[in-house]
Design a protein around this motif. Structure first.
Motif, PDB file in Angstrom:
ATOM      1  N   GLN A 230       0.850  -1.202   0.000  1.00 46.61           N
ATOM      2  CA  GLN A 230       0.000   0.000   0.000  1.00 46.61           C
ATOM      3  C   GLN A 230       0.881   1.246   0.000  1.00 46.61           C
ATOM      4  OE1 GLN A 230      -2.732   0.683   3.363  1.00 46.61           O
ATOM      5  NE2 GLN A 230      -4.299   1.123   1.823  1.00 46.61           N
ATOM      6  N   PRO A 231       0.644   2.157  -0.958  1.00 42.21           N
ATOM      7  CA  PRO A 231       1.497   3.352  -1.073  1.00 42.21           C
ATOM      8  C   PRO A 231       1.427   4.278   0.142  1.00 42.21           C
ATOM      9  CG  PRO A 231       0.219   3.001  -3.082  1.00 42.21           C
ATOM     10  CD  PRO A 231      -0.334   2.066  -2.052  1.00 42.21           C
ATOM     11  N   ILE A 232       2.576   4.873   0.461  1.00 39.20           N
ATOM     12  CA  ILE A 232       2.689   5.964   1.435  1.00 39.20           C
ATOM     13  C   ILE A 232       3.119   7.184   0.621  1.00 39.20           C
ATOM     14  CG2 ILE A 232       3.867   6.814   3.503  1.00 39.20           C
ATOM     15  CD1 ILE A 232       4.447   3.832   4.199  1.00 39.20           C
ATOM     16  N   VAL A 233       2.295   8.233   0.638  1.00 37.03           N
ATOM     17  CA  VAL A 233       2.544   9.382  -0.236  1.00 37.03           C
ATOM     18  C   VAL A 233       2.625  10.677   0.566  1.00 37.03           C
ATOM     19  CG1 VAL A 233       1.328   8.254  -2.145  1.00 37.03           C
ATOM     20  CG2 VAL A 233       0.082   9.834  -0.649  1.00 37.03           C
ATOM     21  N   GLU A 237       0.803  16.185  -2.003  1.00 40.43           N
ATOM     22  CA  GLU A 237       0.999  15.831  -3.408  1.00 40.43           C
ATOM     23  C   GLU A 237       0.939  14.311  -3.530  1.00 40.43           C
ATOM     24  OE1 GLU A 237       0.824  15.674  -6.829  1.00 40.43           O
ATOM     25  OE2 GLU A 237       1.317  17.783  -6.397  1.00 40.43           O
ATOM     26  N   LEU A 238      -0.261  13.795  -3.862  1.00 39.13           N
ATOM     27  CA  LEU A 238      -0.501  12.351  -3.804  1.00 39.13           C
ATOM     28  C   LEU A 238       0.274  11.556  -4.844  1.00 39.13           C
ATOM     29  CD1 LEU A 238      -4.344  12.230  -3.058  1.00 39.13           C
ATOM     30  CD2 LEU A 238      -2.422  12.512  -1.489  1.00 39.13           C
ATOM     31  N   THR A 239       0.816  12.234  -5.839  1.00 37.18           N
ATOM     32  CA  THR A 239       1.623  11.526  -6.840  1.00 37.18           C
ATOM     33  C   THR A 239       3.097  11.447  -6.441  1.00 37.18           C
ATOM     34  OG1 THR A 239       1.938  13.576  -8.088  1.00 37.18           O
ATOM     35  CG2 THR A 239       0.072  12.178  -8.727  1.00 37.18           C
ATOM     36  N   ASP A 240       3.432  12.043  -5.313  1.00 36.97           N
ATOM     37  CA  ASP A 240       4.810  11.998  -4.801  1.00 36.97           C
ATOM     38  C   ASP A 240       4.898  10.838  -3.805  1.00 36.97           C
ATOM     39  OD1 ASP A 240       7.366  12.421  -3.974  1.00 36.97           O
ATOM     40  OD2 ASP A 240       7.084  14.504  -3.336  1.00 36.97           O
ATOM     41  N   VAL A 241       5.388   9.688  -4.266  1.00 36.11           N
ATOM     42  CA  VAL A 241       5.388   8.455  -3.459  1.00 36.11           C
ATOM     43  C   VAL A 241       6.650   8.387  -2.598  1.00 36.11           C
ATOM     44  CG1 VAL A 241       5.257   5.934  -3.506  1.00 36.11           C
ATOM     45  CG2 VAL A 241       4.055   7.278  -5.244  1.00 36.11           C
ATOM     46  N   TYR A 242       6.433   8.205  -1.297  1.00 34.38           N
ATOM     47  CA  TYR A 242       7.558   8.041  -0.367  1.00 34.38           C
ATOM     48  C   TYR A 242       7.966   6.574  -0.276  1.00 34.38           C
ATOM     49  CZ  TYR A 242       9.976   7.508   4.096  1.00 34.38           C
ATOM     50  OH  TYR A 242      10.871   7.160   5.071  1.00 34.38           O
ATOM     51  N   GLY A 243       6.963   5.683  -0.273  1.00 36.57           N
ATOM     52  CA  GLY A 243       7.263   4.258  -0.152  1.00 36.57           C
ATOM     53  C   GLY A 243       5.996   3.426  -0.103  1.00 36.57           C
ATOM     54  N   PHE A 244       6.109   2.207   0.429  1.00 36.25           N
ATOM     55  CA  PHE A 244       4.984   1.279   0.489  1.00 36.25           C
ATOM     56  C   PHE A 244       5.057   0.496   1.804  1.00 36.25           C
ATOM     57  CE2 PHE A 244       5.953   1.987  -3.950  1.00 36.25           C
ATOM     58  CZ  PHE A 244       4.712   2.104  -4.558  1.00 36.25           C
ATOM     59  N   GLY A 438      -0.409  19.346   9.768  1.00 37.83           N
ATOM     60  CA  GLY A 438       1.036  19.300   9.535  1.00 37.83           C
ATOM     61  C   GLY A 438       1.630  17.912   9.434  1.00 37.83           C
ATOM     62  N   VAL A 439       0.787  16.881   9.201  1.00 41.79           N
ATOM     63  CA  VAL A 439       1.303  15.527   9.007  1.00 41.79           C
ATOM     64  C   VAL A 439       1.721  15.390   7.544  1.00 41.79           C
ATOM     65  CG1 VAL A 439       0.809  13.057   9.161  1.00 41.79           C
ATOM     66  CG2 VAL A 439      -0.244  14.639  10.797  1.00 41.79           C
ATOM     67  N   PRO A 440       3.005  15.168   7.266  1.00 44.02           N
ATOM     68  CA  PRO A 440       3.486  15.246   5.880  1.00 44.02           C
ATOM     69  C   PRO A 440       3.205  14.029   5.001  1.00 44.02           C
ATOM     70  CG  PRO A 440       5.314  14.869   7.380  1.00 44.02           C
ATOM     71  CD  PRO A 440       4.103  15.041   8.235  1.00 44.02           C
ATOM     72  N   TYR A 441       2.918  12.855   5.605  1.00 41.58           N
ATOM     73  CA  TYR A 441       2.737  11.645   4.794  1.00 41.58           C
ATOM     74  C   TYR A 441       1.409  10.964   5.141  1.00 41.58           C
ATOM     75  CZ  TYR A 441       7.693  12.277   3.852  1.00 41.58           C
ATOM     76  OH  TYR A 441       8.911  12.806   3.485  1.00 41.58           O
ATOM     77  N   ALA A 442       0.822  10.320   4.118  1.00 38.05           N
ATOM     78  CA  ALA A 442      -0.484   9.685   4.287  1.00 38.05           C
ATOM     79  C   ALA A 442      -0.516   8.307   3.640  1.00 38.05           C
ATOM     80  CB  ALA A 442      -1.569  10.572   3.688  1.00 38.05           C
ATOM     81  N   GLN A 443      -1.384   7.450   4.202  1.00 39.94           N
ATOM     82  CA  GLN A 443      -1.551   6.085   3.696  1.00 39.94           C
ATOM     83  C   GLN A 443      -2.988   5.655   3.963  1.00 39.94           C
ATOM     84  OE1 GLN A 443       0.990   3.241   5.693  1.00 39.94           O
ATOM     85  NE2 GLN A 443      -0.169   1.483   4.962  1.00 39.94           N
ATOM     86  N   GLY A 444      -3.608   4.983   3.010  1.00 41.88           N
ATOM     87  CA  GLY A 444      -4.970   4.507   3.237  1.00 41.88           C
ATOM     88  C   GLY A 444      -5.696   4.222   1.939  1.00 41.88           C
ATOM     89  N   GLY A 461       4.244   3.480 -12.888  1.00 41.79           N
ATOM     90  CA  GLY A 461       4.334   3.884 -14.301  1.00 41.79           C
ATOM     91  C   GLY A 461       3.336   4.970 -14.638  1.00 41.79           C
ATOM     92  N   LYS A 462       2.110   4.868 -14.133  1.00 45.29           N
ATOM     93  CA  LYS A 462       1.088   5.889 -14.380  1.00 45.29           C
ATOM     94  C   LYS A 462       1.477   7.230 -13.756  1.00 45.29           C
ATOM     95  CE  LYS A 462      -2.903   2.812 -14.846  1.00 45.29           C
ATOM     96  NZ  LYS A 462      -4.188   2.350 -14.224  1.00 45.29           N
ATOM     97  N   ILE A 463       2.033   7.166 -12.551  1.00 43.86           N
ATOM     98  CA  ILE A 463       2.457   8.382 -11.853  1.00 43.86           C
ATOM     99  C   ILE A 463       3.578   9.066 -12.640  1.00 43.86           C
ATOM    100  CG2 ILE A 463       3.744   9.197  -9.814  1.00 43.86           C
ATOM    101  CD1 ILE A 463       2.052   7.327  -8.137  1.00 43.86           C
ATOM    102  N   LYS A 464       4.494   8.244 -13.160  1.00 45.24           N
ATOM    103  CA  LYS A 464       5.617   8.789 -13.915  1.00 45.24           C
ATOM    104  C   LYS A 464       5.142   9.525 -15.179  1.00 45.24           C
ATOM    105  CE  LYS A 464      10.184   7.357 -15.567  1.00 45.24           C
ATOM    106  NZ  LYS A 464      11.091   6.198 -15.789  1.00 45.24           N
ATOM    107  N   LYS A 465       4.132   8.952 -15.843  1.00 47.15           N
ATOM    108  CA  LYS A 465       3.586   9.569 -17.053  1.00 47.15           C
ATOM    109  C   LYS A 465       2.847  10.862 -16.736  1.00 47.15           C
ATOM    110  CE  LYS A 465       3.094   5.300 -19.704  1.00 47.15           C
ATOM    111  NZ  LYS A 465       2.157   4.338 -20.307  1.00 47.15           N
ATOM    112  N   SER A 466       2.160  10.883 -15.560  1.00 48.40           N
ATOM    113  CA  SER A 466       1.413  12.089 -15.205  1.00 48.40           C
ATOM    114  C   SER A 466       2.334  13.223 -14.762  1.00 48.40           C
ATOM    115  CB  SER A 466       0.411  11.765 -14.077  1.00 48.40           C
ATOM    116  OG  SER A 466       1.090  11.405 -12.889  1.00 48.40           O
TER     117      SER A 466
END
Length: 466
Positions: A230-233, A237-244, A438-444, A461-466
């Motif tokens: 599950q992505p942690i973003v 900016e929801l297209t900026d992925v921190y990890g999983f 002020g919580v910088p990262y989200a998951q859900g 891949g979709k995020i990279k194209k966007s």
């Protein structure tokens, strides 16, 4: 002549082999006879003798999976007895307690003393109907709490705490059973004592659990355990992925895809979770290698969940070290999440082993689900890298201390340069709220469902194209 000599030598060797074999069988039978004799005895045996007996019972029962139960008994507030009476009087009191306990035990049970003066251990054999263990425990407790009169005038009243663990459901070795008992006893004492606690109230000696236990072993061998991610973003900016975060699933051949709640409690208590945790690290390292080679992404973090029991296992460090060397990956790309962290805050083995794992480069993540002010001290003592607001934490929103504690953690994480993640984000309003706080990262689920490895690559891949 030579043939006769060779024949004589051969016969002699054969006879010696037979004699040695008979001696081994005789020793086994003698030991079994002694064990059987001990089962018929009503004496209180030493804990060393008790341990040796249980280890032999486990060795004999492993293939048959014959269940047995161990009950730990602890006298509450024993310090009051130690402060009032001398050693001889203490021994007299404990002998009476043992006598009362023995009167409630079924046939072939064994009672043992402990290294501590206020403890007993009881072995309940497989011949007893284990569906009635809790009723038996209540009867033992009632007998153990009977009043004792000493010095003709003094009547001693006492309460008893009891922990229960069964083989093989709560551990397939004596060490694992003892860990289960320790945790169960901790939970009893934490609640004030004077109670009975199974290591897990969810588990009973049922055919269904026994069947699932057997299937767990097969699942490990057949590589049926898989991980979804599950992505942690970044919350702004929801297209900026921190990890999983790696989330365990069991791809059962007959029952379909099973969620952790359907089997994880059993895997943890039988010790199978240790191997599952190793699979998590190995699959995470494989995924990081693929991300680096196929996506040129070397900046992503994979969070994996590790149970406290795995941290307590001294072998975990060595196994993790071998895997990091095998895949030649930077361990700092993996964050280890540990549930129920605060339960082990005073356990020195837990702290030492966790710090050792951290020296390999792994990051450590801590879940927060209550307004516990001790967490700040734990974060520093255990060198935590990431704080995660568990979804249960946001259920406390109406609590008087919630907002103050919430903001304090946010500021603390910012000052200490710790990663701060809110998980369980299920709608736009929740995302907006944590962003404003002020919580910088989200998951859900609002951000993404857990993804298979193939879906993960498509997602990136979709995020990279966007």
């Amino acid at each position: 002549m030579i043939n006769d000599i060779l024949l004589t030598i051969g016969v002699t060797i054969l006879l010696i082999g037979m004699i040695l074999g008979l001696i081994v069988l005789l020793k086994i039978e003698i030991r079994k006879y002694r064990d059987d004799k001990m089962l018929l005895s009503d004496q209180v045996i030493s804990y060393d003798v008790f341990k040796a007996l249980i280890e032999r019972v486990i060795k004999r029962n492993t293939k048959k999976n014959l269940p047995f139960t161990i009950i730990q008994i602890d006298i509450d507030k024993f310090q009051d007895i130690e402060d009032t009476f001398n050693k001889d009087e203490e021994a007299y009191i404990m002998s009476y307690v043992a006598s009362h306990i023995k009167s409630a035990l079924p046939e072939e049970s064994i009672i043992s003393s402990s290294s501590k003066p206020d403890e007993f251990y009881i072995y309940i054999p497989h011949t007893y109907d284990h569906s009635n263990i809790y009723s038996l425990a209540k009867n033992i407790k009632k007998e153990a709490e009977k009043k004792i009169q000493i010095l003709d005038k003094i009547t001693i009243k006492k309460t008893i705490s009891m922990a229960i663990a069964s083989f093989p459901l709560h551990g397939n070795s004596l060490d694992l059973i003892n860990q289960s008992l320790e945790i169960a006893m901790y939970m009893v004492k934490k609640s004030g004592g004077n109670d009975i606690k199974y290591y897990s109230d969810e588990l009973n000696q049922t055919k269904e659990n026994m069947q699932l236990y057997q299937e767990l072993k097969i699942a490990k061998e057949n590589k049926e355990f898989i991980y979804y991610y599950q992505p942690i973003v970044h919350s702004k900016e929801l297209t900026d992925v921190y990890g999983f975060e790696a989330l365990l699933r069991w791809n059962h051949p007959k029952r379909g895809l099973l969620m952790p709640g359907q089997f994880l409690h059993l895997a943890e208590q039988t010790g199978e979770l240790d191997d599952i945790g190793i699979i998590a690290v190995e699959q995470a390292l494989e995924l990081l290698t693929d991300l680096s080679q196929l996506q040129q992404r070397n900046d992503l973090i994979i969070n994996i969940n590790l149970s406290p029991r795995q941290v307590l296992n001294e072998m975990t460090f060595t196994i993790f070290q071998r895997m990091v060397d095998k895949y030649n990956q930077d361990a700092s790309s993996i964050a280890i999440e540990i549930p129920d962290f605060s339960l082990y805050k005073k356990n020195e083995v837990f702290r030492r082993n966790l710090i050792r794992i951290k020296t390999l480069g792994f990051k450590i993540a801590m879940d927060i689900q209550t307004t516990d002010y001790d967490m700040l001290d734990l974060i520093e003592r255990f060198q935590i890298d990431m704080i995660k607001f568990n979804r249960k934490f946001f259920m406390l929103e109406d609590n008087y201390n919630f907002r103050k504690y919430y903001q304090m953690i946010v500021e603390f994480a910012e000052n200490k340069k710790l990663k701060l993640v809110a998980e369980g984000i299920e709608n736009k309003e929740m995302l907006k709220s944590i962003t404003e706080k002020g919580v910088p990262y989200a998951q859900g689920f609002f951000i993404s469902n857990p993804l298979s490895p193939e879906e993960l690559f498509t997602y990136l891949g979709k995020i990279k194209k966007s």
